[in-house]
Scaffold this active site. Structure first.
Site, short mmCIF file in Angstrom:
data_model
loop_
_atom_site.label_atom_id
_atom_site.label_comp_id
_atom_site.label_asym_id
_atom_site.label_seq_id
_atom_site.Cartn_x
_atom_site.Cartn_y
_atom_site.Cartn_z
N CYS A 18 19.18 9.91 -5.23
CA CYS A 18 18.72 10.87 -4.22
C CYS A 18 17.28 11.31 -4.47
O CYS A 18 17.03 12.19 -5.28
CB CYS A 18 19.65 12.08 -4.21
SG CYS A 18 19.13 13.35 -3.05
N CYS A 73 16.60 14.96 -3.75
CA CYS A 73 17.09 15.92 -4.74
C CYS A 73 16.21 15.91 -5.98
O CYS A 73 15.95 16.95 -6.58
CB CYS A 73 18.51 15.57 -5.18
SG CYS A 73 19.60 15.01 -3.88
N ASP A 74 15.80 14.73 -6.42
CA ASP A 74 15.24 14.60 -7.76
C ASP A 74 13.77 14.21 -7.83
O ASP A 74 13.18 14.21 -8.91
CB ASP A 74 16.07 13.55 -8.55
CG ASP A 74 17.53 13.97 -8.66
OD1 ASP A 74 17.78 15.19 -8.72
OD2 ASP A 74 18.41 13.10 -8.67
#
Ligand code: NAP
Length: 308
Positions: A131, A134-135
């Site tokens: 992701c 997300c990261d």
């Protein structure tokens, strides 16, 4: 006993919830391990009609949920461990508790695919990610690798150039599945380097406990080498979440639900919506459309069977 249980809280599940809630069916929505579905791990959505300036994926899916709750939908977190679809009411074991429903809408989507290398699995959360949204933030000024040759890989590679000092896109073939516009955008991005006909043999370094590099192989020449990298992002497709239904719902060889016209499955009263059945379009708008169809079919099924 519920009129309708909806499994999944992505665009498909939320839209089915809005429609069934407005039809006064008091749907129960099961939120699984990826709340909000794929939209919750995307950035800007530019192609959902009605948002000429674009909208953030997580915001869009949250809006849908709020809309469903406003009309009486109920949401619970849980994992569907087991399902008995042999007769109505259908029975679902969610964590330890059994729930019953007259109709079921399966909108459980498809989850990110991993390579399955032991080193990759051990380093998830320590440099290995599926992701970018997300990261990506963690790799400011770092070296990043993105795997895949589809639109997701292009989107993630482009997005990650906001953070990374350089992004290497690794693809196992020379040809790309990605749409031309997304591929061209990546090719025009000076921070992205392409390595084609290349596969990953190992993610390094399990002993250190975080990602330091990857051992790569050119499948045409057989040459192997190690490249330093800090963030290793997978964008190699998805696997449908249908395990509890195997042997009951008709599934294809990859586990996707086989549709039986409209939103119907092989079991009357069980309907599908979204990516769990759709390996072709997989868009927010098509998932929402499918959720709407499933809701209307569930409503008509209940009416025809004297439940509402
Ligand atoms: P995809 O189109 O299925 O592409 C998956 C890629 O991963 C392929 O290039 C595939 O290689 C590669 N791959 C699969 N398994 C692999 C393995 N074990 N090792 C190495 N490589 C592997 O998936 P996607 O990119 O997630 O896209 C899914 C759908 O969503 C598509 O319809 C896409 O158009 C859509 N989408 C649209 C947007 C947008 O328009 N903004 C953004 C993202 C996704 P091969 O090509 O060799 O099979």
């Amino acid at each position: 006993m519920r009129n309708v249980i909806i499994i999944g809280s992505g665009c498909a599940g939320n839209t089915a919830a809005i429609y069934t809630a407005r039809a006064n069916l008091k749907p129960l929505v099961i939120v699984g391990h990826e709340p909000g579905g794929q939209l919750s791990i995307t950035t800007e959505v530019e192609n959902f009609p009605g948002f000429p300036e674009g909208v953030m994926g997580p915001q869009l899916v949250e809006n849908m949920k709020r809309q469903a709750i406003k009309f009486g939908a109920e949401y619970i977190m849980g994992k569907v461990e087991e399902a008995d679809l042999s007769k109505r009411p259908f029975r679902l074991r969610i964590d330890e508790e059994w729930h019953e429903c007259q109709t079921l809408i399966v909108a459980s989507g498809a989850s990110a695919r991993w390579l399955g290398l032991p080193s990759e699995q051990k380093l998830i959360g320590h440099g290995v990610s599926s992701c970018a949204t997300c990261d990506g933030f963690f790799y400011r000024g770092k070296k990043i690798m993105v795997l895949g040759g589809g639109d997701s890989a292009m989107e993630e590679a482009n997005f990650l150039t906001r953070f990374g000092e350089e992004v290497t896109l690794i693809h196992r073939r020379d040809e790309f599945r990605a749409s031309k516009i997304m591929l061209e955008r990546c090719k025009a991005n000076p921070k992205i380097r392409f390595l084609t006909s290349t596969v990953v043999e190992e993610v390094l370094d399990v002993d250190k406990g975080y990602v330091t590099g990857a051992r790569l192989k050119n499948v045409k020449t057989g040459e192997t080498w190690t490249q330093d990298v800090d963030g290793f992002f997978l964008a190699i497709g998805h696997i449908p979440n249908t395990r509890p239904f195997a042997g009951q719902l008709d599934l294809d060889e990859d586990g996707y639900i086989v549709g039986h016209g409209g939103a119907r499955t092989n079991i009357p009263g069980v309907f599908h919506a979204g990516d769990v059945e759709d390996r072709i379009y997989r868009q927010a708008i098509t998932a929402s459309g499918a959720g709407c169809k499933a809701a209307i079919e569930a409503e008509r099924f209940l009416e025809a069977n004297g439940h509402h």
